[in-house]
Enzyme design. Structure first.
Site, PDB file in Angstrom:
ATOM      1  CB  VAL A  18      43.897  42.714  36.126  1.00  0.00           C
ATOM      2  CG1 VAL A  18      42.887  42.641  34.977  1.00  0.00           C
ATOM      3  CG2 VAL A  18      43.251  43.308  37.365  1.00  0.00           C
ATOM      4  CE1 TYR A  19      40.740  40.159  32.073  1.00  0.00           C
ATOM      5  CE2 TYR A  19      41.465  38.332  30.728  1.00  0.00           C
ATOM      6  CZ  TYR A  19      40.890  39.578  30.845  1.00  0.00           C
ATOM      7  OH  TYR A  19      40.482  40.242  29.713  1.00  0.00           O
ATOM      8  CB  VAL A  20      41.208  35.105  38.625  1.00  0.00           C
ATOM      9  CG1 VAL A  20      40.789  34.346  39.892  1.00  0.00           C
ATOM     10  CG2 VAL A  20      40.133  34.956  37.567  1.00  0.00           C
TER      11      VAL A  20
END
Length: 330
Positions: A52-54
């Site tokens: 889900v990071y960036v």
């Protein structure tokens, strides 16, 4: 750089883990790759990211950076958060986890992940379904070890119990928010991890930057991560300002005495804590990275370590106070 095994496993990781949540957003791709190269050169081998990071960009950048040196890296990522608009694009259903690992492996340009972590408890999916799926991923070779993040003590213990009963692979680690200004896991989770041999990989080790001392004199932060909060949570919001500033002032006092920065002192305190395996530090710039990596190669004195323990300790509450009163020792 020192090294430790994660929990009861034989997996050896560096005492600091490089977090990549800012890669592709606050930290440009070229600088992110340079930072990873420098971390490996400095003796680090443990890198943490999440699908889900960036929007997956963090995993893509990490994949590019380590493609030619994959076997030098212990690679960790996570699954659970919402990654699309479809009903099964969130949670820990067998479908979500299977789809999640395939998507992560593609972005990371690798055949396997060393540590696959559940990002936060899912109230809808039975934990038996999730653990069976993770066990299958280990059997397939796509995942080497499993862990969790942001679990309550009962959630972690239930997961370990189900794995024990069903013969599934067990969690070797947990990734909790933990720092001098956020020690809530000391109430129950830390003692559980020590008892059960679960490695602790703290995130937010600098209290969203508060422990660097850069917010001094501000009633409300107007810059940095604390100005935006941290997923609705931050040590700034959770604790009184007076207590937080009392802690950071002690950190700064010790830092001045020993010729280190507040960030280095705060990280070093974590390196010395019983149960802690590898704090996950982030850096928006190479300058911040160089400061944070300076937390290795030395240790606080016992006196300074105890001072930090005392100033940041949680207030004594029931049942902890009651249990300590009747502690038996030989």
């Amino acid at each position: 750089m020192q090294y430790k095994t994660v929990g009861k496993s034989g997996l050896v990781v560096s005492e600091l883990c490089l977090g990549t949540m800012t890669f592709g957003k606050a930290t440009p791709e070229d600088e992110s790759i340079t930072m990873i190269d420098q971390f490996l050169e400095d003796g680090g081998n443990f890198i943490d990211t999440a699908d889900v990071y960036v929007g997956g960009t963090s995993e893509e950048i990490v994949g590019k950076a380590i493609k030619e040196k994959r076997h030098d890296v212990i690679l960790a990522t996570k699954v659970r958060m919402k990654v699309g608009d479809r009903p099964n694009d969130v949670g820990y259903s067998r479908k979500r986890v299977m789809d999640g690992i395939e998507a992560s492996l593609k972005r990371l340009q690798t055949d396997y992940v060393d540590l696959y972590q559940l990002h936060v408890w899912d109230q809808l999916t039975p934990i038996e379904e999730t653990l069976r799926t993770l066990d299958d991923l280990i059997s397939s070779g796509k995942v080497r070890y499993i862990g969790c993040s942001n679990f309550l003590a009962w959630q972690l213990m239930k997961s370990l119990s189900v794995s024990e009963q069903k013969g599934f692979a067990k969690f070797i680690s947990i990734q909790p928010q933990y720092s001098l200004v956020n020690r809530e896991m000391d109430r129950e989770v830390m003692s559980l991890c020590i008892e059960e041999g679960i490695g602790v990989l703290p995130w937010g080790p600098l209290g969203s930057g508060f422990l660097s001392g850069k917010y001094e004199g501000l009633e409300t932060p107007t810059f940095g991560r604390l100005s935006q909060g941290l997923q609705g949570e931050s040590s700034w919001e959770n604790k009184g300002l007076a207590r937080n500033f009392h802690i950071v002032n002690k950190v700064k006092e010790i830092a001045k005495q020993i010729g280190k920065t507040p960030a280095q002192v705060s990280l070093n305190w974590l390196l010395m804590k019983e149960g802690v395996t590898s704090p996950i530090f982030g850096a928006r710039t190479l300058e911040q990275y160089k400061e944070n990596i300076g937390a290795t190669g030395w240790r606080l004195s016992e006196e300074h370590f105890n001072e930090l323990n005392e100033v940041s300790a949680l207030p004594s509450e029931y049942p902890t106070r009651f249990i300590e009163k009747f502690r038996r020792e030989l």
